[in-house]
Enzyme design. Sequence first.
Site, short mmCIF file in Angstrom:
data_model
loop_
_atom_site.label_atom_id
_atom_site.label_comp_id
_atom_site.label_asym_id
_atom_site.label_seq_id
_atom_site.Cartn_x
_atom_site.Cartn_y
_atom_site.Cartn_z
N ASP A 138 -6.06 29.28 50.15
CA ASP A 138 -5.80 30.41 51.05
C ASP A 138 -5.45 31.71 50.31
OD1 ASP A 138 -6.40 28.79 53.14
OD2 ASP A 138 -4.35 28.43 53.75
N TYR B 163 -5.02 28.47 61.04
CA TYR B 163 -3.58 28.28 60.80
C TYR B 163 -2.82 29.60 60.76
CZ TYR B 163 -2.24 23.45 59.85
OH TYR B 163 -1.89 22.14 59.98
NI NI Z 1 -1.44 21.00 58.79
#
Ligand code: NI
Length: 644
Positions: free
Chosen positions: A309, A393
Amino acid sequence: MTTPELFRSPHSQPTHPLEPLTVAEVEAAVAIIRREKNVSNQFRFPCVTLHEPPKAEVLSFQPGDAIDRQAFLILLDNATGNTYEAIVSLTRQQGVSWTHIPNVQPNIMPDELVECEAAVKAHPEFVKAINKRGITDLALVVVDPWAIGNFGFEDEKGIRLSRCLCYLRATPDGNFYARPIDGLVPVVDLNTMQVLRIEDLGVVPIPPEPSEYGEKFASEMRQDIKLLQITQPQGTSFQVDGHHIRWQKWDLRVGFTPREGLVLYQVGYEDQGQEQGKVRPILYRASMAEMVVPYGDPRVQHFRKNAFDLGEHGVGVLANSLTLGCDCVGEIHYFDGVLTNSRGEVSVTENAICLHEEDYGMLWKHTDWRIDAVEVRRSRRLVLSFIATVDNYEYGFFWYFYQDGTIQYEIKLTGILLCGALSDFPKFGTVVAPELNAINHQHFFGMRLDFDIDGVNNSVYEVNSEAEPMGETNPYGNAFFAKSELLETERSAQRIVNPLSARYWKVVNPAVHNRLGQPVGYKIIPGENVLPFAHPDSPILNRARFMTKHLWVTPYEASERYPAGDYPNQHPGGEGLPKWTAADRPIADRDVVVWYVFGHHHIPRPEDHPVMPTAYSGFMLKPVGFFTANPALDVPPSQQGCCS
Ligand code: NI
């Protein structure tokens, strides 16, 4: 409360070498490099950020000293696929260096995601594949570009690629992640934005439920919540000057980079026992320096799902603009994030970093019932945080500072599970809705902690508790002790957690002792942790070998910044911590950097769907012999006479 204009002015002249670049400085950096290098419109700017001055220079800096402000830039030439790194002096208005970095792919930029999705949706073969699946409204289709990874496929070498996941919304403003169009995988050259191929792995039924979580889709909301307000009628107890923060005895600076987001600099504590007003250093620089999310489903549709990320995207670039009353409650000071879009134009993320105070229950208490004496203090903590949306996320990155000298780091994980359509069996995931399989995965966070405890030269010890063998020294079998072992070289400092020996690591200054004769230090107390389940020979472990140890220690080296290397996107691996530490350099009694790695293991639950309640993961840094007694004795009772 919103931030006073004084602190937000992007044009004020930086007065400290670690102040992040201002809007004017970012504009100047891009303009200088464009002019000097004749940079065409074919170039993108994956990164424009402060080029931090050498550590020695910063440590000797005195207010009023001249500063050579510099910017660090990464440029990508879409025409040739070449990547360049540049350093520009803003003070002297000229380039300092220009370096071609061969065989790398910089992070994928948000603009590329938008352009890539548009290119796929405009491609006739994609439209045909969609129609084949009975989908006629292209507006409901979402194409989600992912980093392709590196699995050694010859035809993927040297091309800047994205592999896209596809979804179908049930309604134009519905949740798409719960409705994957599995079996359909467009692969795109991000330099040319050409769709290279549409992998059609066969038609897989789309999970039927819309799985909405938005307020507008809720049939009813609970009605029994009364107003809870947090007010500080006297204002906050912290002071902010530029990016310098003082709070009670804490003293620190914040920075913000496109890759790491929030960075802490020069964290110190004013010790009342010491020279009045003298701030004792603890950390020179601290940040989360890489995070990797390996997924555990081996099938063709899913095995490439491994997100870096930071290195593949950048959590600063993806930081949210925070909202008072929703993301943050109380008396807030915000810092903006000054960034660029992929074309080098300034893009300011307003309110990217939130600074505030929180009540944290009990700080300490004792009742002497014999004399009816009660002493109790309430705990308060200073919170510095930002939140990034990385695809499905959300990650909240939170630093907490406490009145007893404790520093805590906590990741808050929320957002939406990455799911596949349930085409055969759910062994590698959890069924969270009809025909919808949430894939097993892990989240690994690699912290870079440049400790400078009471000075630059520090040593690191591992401490395990052991039982004294039963015998002459332990006749009744009750004895145990803490055993400290010095970690002398990089290899001996590659360690994993052991909760059964209450293992922790201690960073000390061997030359500075407290009045009890102990070296001053801080200990690293692990929170939850886990190791990767990926095979040691797997491509993902080659690329993120740093995940296999929870502790690494290296001698300070300015260029060693990212645990999986500078350019993990599409890289075959071997870079970063494993490479640097192969030399097994000595690490005792010198300037050291401690890398703490922690993993959050995620076997999804039905309750994590359709949006996850926040999960928490992190660690603590606690003073150990740094003070000679509880440093919070001087915290006054919260109300006069309330506890006597
Ligand atoms: Ni997770």
